[in-house]
Design a protein around this motif. Structure first.
Motif, short mmCIF file in Angstrom:
data_model
loop_
_atom_site.label_atom_id
_atom_site.label_comp_id
_atom_site.label_asym_id
_atom_site.label_seq_id
_atom_site.Cartn_x
_atom_site.Cartn_y
_atom_site.Cartn_z
N ALA A 43 48.98 37.48 53.05
CA ALA A 43 47.49 37.56 53.11
C ALA A 43 46.85 36.99 52.00
O ALA A 43 45.55 36.42 51.98
CB ALA A 43 47.05 38.94 53.11
N TYR A 44 47.48 36.92 50.75
CA TYR A 44 46.82 36.49 49.33
C TYR A 44 46.63 34.89 49.52
O TYR A 44 45.81 34.33 49.42
CB TYR A 44 47.59 36.72 48.37
N SER A 85 46.58 33.26 52.22
CA SER A 85 45.60 32.85 53.33
C SER A 85 44.12 32.62 52.78
O SER A 85 43.36 31.77 53.05
CB SER A 85 45.61 33.43 54.66
N ALA A 86 43.83 33.78 52.05
CA ALA A 86 42.45 34.08 51.43
C ALA A 86 42.32 33.25 50.14
O ALA A 86 41.16 32.53 49.90
CB ALA A 86 42.40 35.35 51.11
N ILE A 87 43.22 32.89 49.19
CA ILE A 87 43.17 32.38 47.82
C ILE A 87 43.54 30.93 47.98
O ILE A 87 43.16 29.99 47.26
CB ILE A 87 43.78 32.91 46.80
N CYS A 147 50.21 28.75 56.19
CA CYS A 147 49.82 28.34 54.83
C CYS A 147 50.50 27.43 54.33
O CYS A 147 50.87 27.04 52.79
CB CYS A 147 49.93 29.66 53.83
N ASP A 207 46.73 29.43 59.36
CA ASP A 207 46.15 29.02 58.14
C ASP A 207 46.74 27.81 57.54
O ASP A 207 46.88 27.44 56.54
CB ASP A 207 45.95 30.06 57.24
N ARG A 241 45.21 24.59 57.05
CA ARG A 241 43.87 23.94 56.89
C ARG A 241 43.80 22.51 56.92
O ARG A 241 42.70 22.06 57.27
CB ARG A 241 43.00 24.71 55.80
N GLU A 253 35.99 38.11 57.41
CA GLU A 253 36.62 38.10 55.91
C GLU A 253 35.72 37.84 54.83
O GLU A 253 35.86 38.20 53.82
CB GLU A 253 37.80 36.68 56.02
N ASP A 254 34.47 37.27 55.16
CA ASP A 254 33.53 37.08 54.12
C ASP A 254 32.48 38.20 54.15
O ASP A 254 31.31 37.92 53.53
CB ASP A 254 32.85 35.63 54.24
N HIS A 310 32.99 41.71 53.56
CA HIS A 310 33.65 42.99 53.15
C HIS A 310 32.51 43.68 52.55
O HIS A 310 32.76 45.12 52.28
CB HIS A 310 34.72 42.77 52.40
#
Length: 502
Positions: free
Chosen positions: A128-129, A131-133, A215, A238, A240, A447-448, A450
């Motif tokens: 999760a980290y 994917s997000a960061i 990722c 993810d 990308r 996700e954007d 929250h």
């Protein structure tokens, strides 16, 4: 049954069987019981190592457990282990290029001991980290997985059935790499690998059944020209930088999360389960079709009714997550997913007054065999109000009985007029319905976004509207409204009253 089978075994085998069912940590502790128990753990089949194994009661000022402590533990255990009967070797710890001689030794141990599963999770970051960061700045260089070790002889790696790699670098040798001829499951998370090396690796995994890639930001193309006839489950999350995917296989399950790209399979007729999580649904159409699309966002219903090819007629489960900005505009085709049993839609609705939930009533016509429908909604606070009778009559669409739908689950129900009309339409059509749950609470979130927090008032409004209009129309007692409840109390004057809580 276990007691009977153990009673027929020699005592030493009974004890070994007992120890093998313990975790490695507790199996090692049995060595202090007696001489008979001292070496029993040395045949333990599952070798799992992580920092939690080294947790101890810390007094104030004691040094924390580090990766060096774990390295010492792994080396000590593998040195004493018999090296036979190993099913799994797993190491979970933030290790990198500074520890190659240790990790290489562990991989060689797995090969020599004929382990069937090898798992290296060499990062402190979760999926999760990542994917997000993404890749954190300043992180140490990844450990280079020793592919050259699997070329010394034809037997190297032949016993390996499952390989999971996380936060490593993977470079195939120019020659002498025999691959993993019996590998059935390959999972890569945050692995640094080139397109050419991945294609070569897949060509040497002819028995592969599951492929999971997440990722992996260095990949730009995923290609498998050599046939992977046994590959049935592909999971891509993810990645990308990937612009194109071409696989010579016939999948049963496809899971995709990330930016949209062209995706080609040798055949899609065997697909039974499709899970897609996207935020650019317009590009999603290019997964199965090469079309020239406008850049405007397209509604999920448009995607379902026009985006899927006719070769997906055997689709049984469809999960789609999408951002909704406007109302569906394309003509709806009927009775295409004749085998579809389970449909789950996750809709992030940004369109305000432009969207119309009642449009999704057409799903019952597109999937005549549908048994379970899930509709999870997140709505941008855009001025909608809960329905009241003074807002006008509720619309009603032409309908015919749907004889297979048994379970319905709706969340994010705020009681807006189009939501009420959709719920009533489904309730009216579903003649075999056994349970319809309407939950006013939101269970999904973009996700954007929250920071968006719904108030108790929205949940209570949805509860009251669902109770007054949907549950009141239920003649078979199948509707359950969740998200709020009545609390009864006795007033000071002796009368019974109630109030709502969420």
């Amino acid at each position: 049954m276990l007691f009977v089978s153990l009673s027929l075994m020699p005592l030493q085998n009974v004890l070994s069987s007992i120890v093998s069912r313990l975790s490695l940590r507790y199996a090692i502790r049995t060595s202090v019981l007696s001489r008979q128990w001292k070496h029993l753990w040395c045949d333990h089949p599952n070798l799992r190592f992580h920092l939690y194994m080294l947790e101890r009661r810390r007094s104030r000022g004691s040094a924390p457990v580090t990766e060096h402590d774990l390295i010492a533990l792994v080396n000590r255990v593998l040195q004493q282990h018999s090296g036979t009967g190993i099913d799994l070797l797993k190491v979970s710890c933030a290790l990198h290029s500074e520890h190659p001689h240790h990790i290489d030794r562990w991989v060689k141990f797995a090969i020599v001991s004929k382990a069937e599963r090898l798992v290296l999770r060499l990062s402190k970051y979760t999926k999760a980290y990542l994917s997000a960061i993404g890749c954190p700045a300043g992180r140490p260089e990844r450990y280079s997985f020793p592919c050259h070790i699997f070329g010394a002889s034809k037997d190297d790696g032949s016993y390996l059935r499952c390989l999971q790699l996380s936060s490593v670098s993977l470079n195939l040798p120019a020659q002498g790499f025999n691959g993993f001829p019996n590998l059935t499951k390959l999972t890569m998370l945050d692995v640094k690998i080139t397109d050419e090396h991945l294609e070569c690796l897949l060509s040497k995994c002819s028995l592969l059944e599951f492929l999971g890639i997440a990722c992996c930001r260095t990949l730009t193309t995923l290609r498998a020209i050599c046939p992977l006839n046994r590959l049935k489950h592909l999971k891509l999350q993810d990645c990308r930088s990937v612009k194109h995917i071409e696989m010579n296989c016939g999948l049963i399950t496809l899971e995709y999360s990330g930016p949209m790209i062209p995706l080609q399979f040798a055949t899609t007729s065997s697909l039974r389960n499709v899970h897609i999580n996207l935020f650019d649904i317009n590009s999603t159409l290019r997964i199965f079709r090469r079309l020239s699309m406008s850049s405007d966002n397209i509604a999920a219903l448009d995607y379902i009714t026009t985006g899927f090819p006719s070769t997906l007629q055997h689709l049984e489960t469809l999960k789609l997550s999408n951002d909704e900005y406007k109302r569906t505009t394309s003509p709806v085709r009927l009775v295409d997913f004749i085998y579809l049993r389970h449909l789950r839609l996750e809709l992030n609705i940004f369109g305000g007054w432009e969207t119309d939930a009642l449009d999704y009533a057409y799903l019952l016509d597109c999937a005549p065999s549908l048994e379970k429908l899930e509709l999870h909604m997140w709505m941008q606070q855009c001025g909608h109000v809960p329905y009241r009778e003074e807002h006008g009559e509720l619309r009603s669409l032409p309908w015919h009985p749907h004889t297979h739908l048994k379970s319905i689950h709706i969340t994010g129900f705020f009681g807006h007029k189009d939501q009420v009309e959709l719920a009533l339409h489904i309730l009216r059509c579903s003649t075999m319905l056994e349970a319809m749950k309407i939950d006013c609470r939101v269970t999904i979130m973009p996700e954007d976004n929250h920071s968006v927090i719904y108030k108790t008032r929205e949940y209570l409004d949805g509860y009251l509207v669902a109770t007054a209009f949907v549950q009141a129309a239920d003649q078979n007692n199948v509707v359950e409204v969740l998200g709020a409840r009545k609390v009864f109390f006795t007033a000071t004057d002796g009368s019974e009253r109630f109030y709502f809580v969420s």
